[in-house]
Design a protein around this motif. Structure first.
Motif, PDB file in Angstrom:
ATOM      1  N   HIS A 145       0.859  -1.190   0.000  1.00 52.56           N
ATOM      2  CA  HIS A 145       0.000   0.000   0.000  1.00 52.56           C
ATOM      3  C   HIS A 145       0.891   1.235   0.000  1.00 52.56           C
ATOM      4  N   ASP A 146       0.722   2.099  -1.020  1.00 52.68           N
ATOM      5  CA  ASP A 146       1.550   3.306  -1.152  1.00 52.68           C
ATOM      6  C   ASP A 146       3.039   2.971  -1.120  1.00 52.68           C
ATOM      7  N   GLY A 147       3.401   1.856  -1.746  1.00 47.14           N
ATOM      8  CA  GLY A 147       4.805   1.476  -1.836  1.00 47.14           C
ATOM      9  C   GLY A 147       5.371   0.794  -0.606  1.00 47.14           C
ATOM     10  N   LYS A 148       4.559   0.641   0.435  1.00 51.72           N
ATOM     11  CA  LYS A 148       5.012  -0.008   1.664  1.00 51.72           C
ATOM     12  C   LYS A 148       4.401  -1.391   1.776  1.00 51.72           C
ATOM     13  N   LYS A 149       5.140  -2.287   2.478  1.00 48.52           N
ATOM     14  CA  LYS A 149       4.699  -3.675   2.614  1.00 48.52           C
ATOM     15  C   LYS A 149       4.270  -3.965   4.051  1.00 48.52           C
ATOM     16  N   THR A 161      -2.256  -9.231   8.376  1.00 48.32           N
ATOM     17  CA  THR A 161      -2.966  -8.864   9.608  1.00 48.32           C
ATOM     18  C   THR A 161      -2.690  -7.419   9.990  1.00 48.32           C
ATOM     19  N   CYS A 162      -1.440  -6.961   9.823  1.00 50.98           N
ATOM     20  CA  CYS A 162      -1.110  -5.565  10.139  1.00 50.98           C
ATOM     21  C   CYS A 162      -1.857  -4.613   9.211  1.00 50.98           C
ATOM     22  N   PHE A 163      -1.900  -4.976   7.934  1.00 48.82           N
ATOM     23  CA  PHE A 163      -2.596  -4.131   6.968  1.00 48.82           C
ATOM     24  C   PHE A 163      -4.077  -4.044   7.300  1.00 48.82           C
ATOM     25  N   ARG A 164      -4.668  -5.191   7.610  1.00 50.31           N
ATOM     26  CA  ARG A 164      -6.098  -5.229   7.900  1.00 50.31           C
ATOM     27  C   ARG A 164      -6.440  -4.423   9.143  1.00 50.31           C
ATOM     28  N   GLU A 165      -5.645  -4.561  10.203  1.00 45.62           N
ATOM     29  CA  GLU A 165      -5.981  -3.924  11.473  1.00 45.62           C
ATOM     30  C   GLU A 165      -5.549  -2.463  11.566  1.00 45.62           C
ATOM     31  N   ALA A 166      -4.460  -2.107  10.876  1.00 42.65           N
ATOM     32  CA  ALA A 166      -3.910  -0.760  11.076  1.00 42.65           C
ATOM     33  C   ALA A 166      -4.010   0.156   9.858  1.00 42.65           C
ATOM     34  N   LEU A 170     -10.746  -4.747   1.960  1.00 43.25           N
ATOM     35  CA  LEU A 170      -9.494  -5.307   1.460  1.00 43.25           C
ATOM     36  C   LEU A 170      -9.482  -5.462  -0.056  1.00 43.25           C
ATOM     37  N   ASP A 171     -10.642  -5.539  -0.659  1.00 44.55           N
ATOM     38  CA  ASP A 171     -10.706  -5.745  -2.102  1.00 44.55           C
ATOM     39  C   ASP A 171     -11.476  -4.601  -2.752  1.00 44.55           C
ATOM     40  N   THR A 172     -12.584  -4.897  -3.406  1.00 44.71           N
ATOM     41  CA  THR A 172     -13.380  -3.876  -4.075  1.00 44.71           C
ATOM     42  C   THR A 172     -14.241  -3.123  -3.076  1.00 44.71           C
ATOM     43  N   TYR A 173     -14.257  -1.800  -3.183  1.00 45.53           N
ATOM     44  CA  TYR A 173     -15.162  -1.010  -2.356  1.00 45.53           C
ATOM     45  C   TYR A 173     -15.616   0.214  -3.132  1.00 45.53           C
ATOM     46  N   TYR A 174     -16.605   0.927  -2.583  1.00 41.59           N
ATOM     47  CA  TYR A 174     -17.250   2.026  -3.281  1.00 41.59           C
ATOM     48  C   TYR A 174     -16.968   3.326  -2.534  1.00 41.59           C
TER      49      TYR A 174
END
Length: 283
Positions: free
Chosen positions: A48-52, A56-61, A74-78
Motif C-alpha cells: 500500500h503506497d509502496g510499503k509492505k 494482519t497488520c494491513f487489515r488492522e492498522a 481489502l478488495d473492491t469497495y465504493y
C-alpha cells in the motif's frame, strides 16, 4: 551484482524476491510492526503506497473500513460522491442516498423520506414539501426585472420510477412558460439551484435567445445553477449539490455543462474565468 532494494548492500547467499525486487532475508520486514515478512511467500503481505505489510497488520492498522458496517475493505469497495465515505460491496448497493446532497445515510442517523425522495440529517430540516415555499424560493432566485415571465411552480410527488427529472417547464407556441413542476422533498438550496436552472429556460425562451441545440441550452441552464451555488454561504452543502450537477448521469446535461464552461473560460459572462476553470476540472 544483485543489491538489496532496502539496504542497497550486495545480496549473497539466500535472498527473497518481493514485487520483482531482491532483499536480504532480514530486510524483508513489515512497515507497520517492523517484524520479518514470511520469507519466500510474496502473497503473505499487502502493498500500500509502496510499503509492505503483514496481511494482519494491513487489515488492522491500514485498511479502510466500511462506513456502514465497519468491515475491513481489502478488495473492491465504493467511494461515495463528494463526501468520500467508503462502503463495502454489500452496502454500496443497499445504502440510502440523499437526493439533494448525495450524503449516504449512516447507521443510526435520522433522515426523512417523501415519495421515495430521501433527505439526510443535514437536508431534512430544510426540505420543501409545499408549493408556497418553493414559489418563495423561486422569487428569491429570480432577478426582480425578470419576474414577469415567471410561471407558478407546482410540486409533484414523482416523475416516475427511475426518472432523473427534478423539474419541468411547459411552453406555448410563443415561447411563454405556461407551467412549471418540480420534485418535492429536496432541500431549499437544491430547489434554489433547480429554480435558477429552470428560470434560465424561461428567460431564453421568452427572449428567443436559446441556443441551437437542447444540449447547449441545458448546459447554459446548468451553468446558471452552478453560478447560484457559488454565491452561497453554506459552502459545504452548495459544493455537494454542485458535485451532483457536475456529475449528472445524463450525458446531455453533463456534456452541455462542459461545453458551456469551455465557452465561459474564453468569454466569461456568468462566472469568473478562474472559478470556471475550477469547475471544468471537476467535471
Amino acid at each position: 551484482m544483485i543489491t538489496c532494494a532496502k539496504c542497497c548492500a550486495e545480496v549473497t547467499g539466500k535472498y527473497t524476491i518481493v514485487d520483482n525486487n531482491a532483499y536480504h532475508n532480514t530486510c524483508v520486514t513489515c512497515d507497520h510492526c517492523k517484524k520479518p515478512l514470511l520469507l519466500g511467500n510474496a502473497s503473505s503481505h499487502n502493498v500500500h503506497d509502496g510499503k509492505k505489510y503483514h496481511q494482519t497488520c494491513f487489515r488492522e492498522a491500514i485498511a479502510e473500513r466500511c462506513a456502514m458496517c465497519n468491515v475491513h475493505l481489502l478488495d473492491t469497495y465504493y467511494v461515495t460522491p463528494y463526501w468520500k465515505p467508503k462502503l463495502c460491496e454489500t452496502h454500496s448497493a443497499s445504502h440510502k442516498e440523499c437526493n439533494s446532497c448525495s450524503w449516504r445515510v449512516q447507521p443510526g442517523e435520522s433522515y426523512a423520506v417523501w415519495n421515495d425522495i430521501v433527505a439526510c440529517k443535514r437536508c431534512s430540516p430544510n426540505a420543501v414539501y409545499d408549493d408556497a415555499t418553493v414559489n418563495a424560493i423561486y422569487d428569491g432566485v429570480v432577478d426582480p426585472d425578470e419576474k414577469k415571465p415567471r410561471p407558478r411552480v407546482t410540486l409533484v410527488p414523482t416523475y416516475g420510477e427511475g426518472s432523473t427529472t427534478l423539474a419541468e417547464t411547459t411552453f406555448d407556441s410563443n415561447g411563454r412558460a405556461t407551467k412549471m413542476t418540480a420534485q418535492g422533498g429536496l432541500s431549499r438550496m437544491a430547489f434554489a439551484a433547480i429554480m435558477a436552472h429552470e428560470h434560465n429556460h424561461v428567460v431564453m425562451r421568452a427572449r428567443k435567445t436559446q441556443p441551437n441545440t437542447l444540449q447547449e441550452e441545458e448546459g447554459q441552464c446548468e451553468l446558471h445553477a452552478c453560478a447560484y451555488l457559488l454565491c452561497q454561504t453554506k459552502a459545504e452543502e452548495a459544493m455537494a449539490i454542485m458535485h451532483r450537477i457536475l456529475h449528472n448521469p445524463v450525458n446531455m446535461y453533463r456534456e452541455g455543462l462542459r461545453d458551456a464552461l469551455c465557452s465561459e473560460c474564453k468569454n466569461p459572462t456568468v462566472i469568473s474565468s478562474d472559478l470556471t476553470q475550477i469547475l471544468l476540472d471537476l467535471v
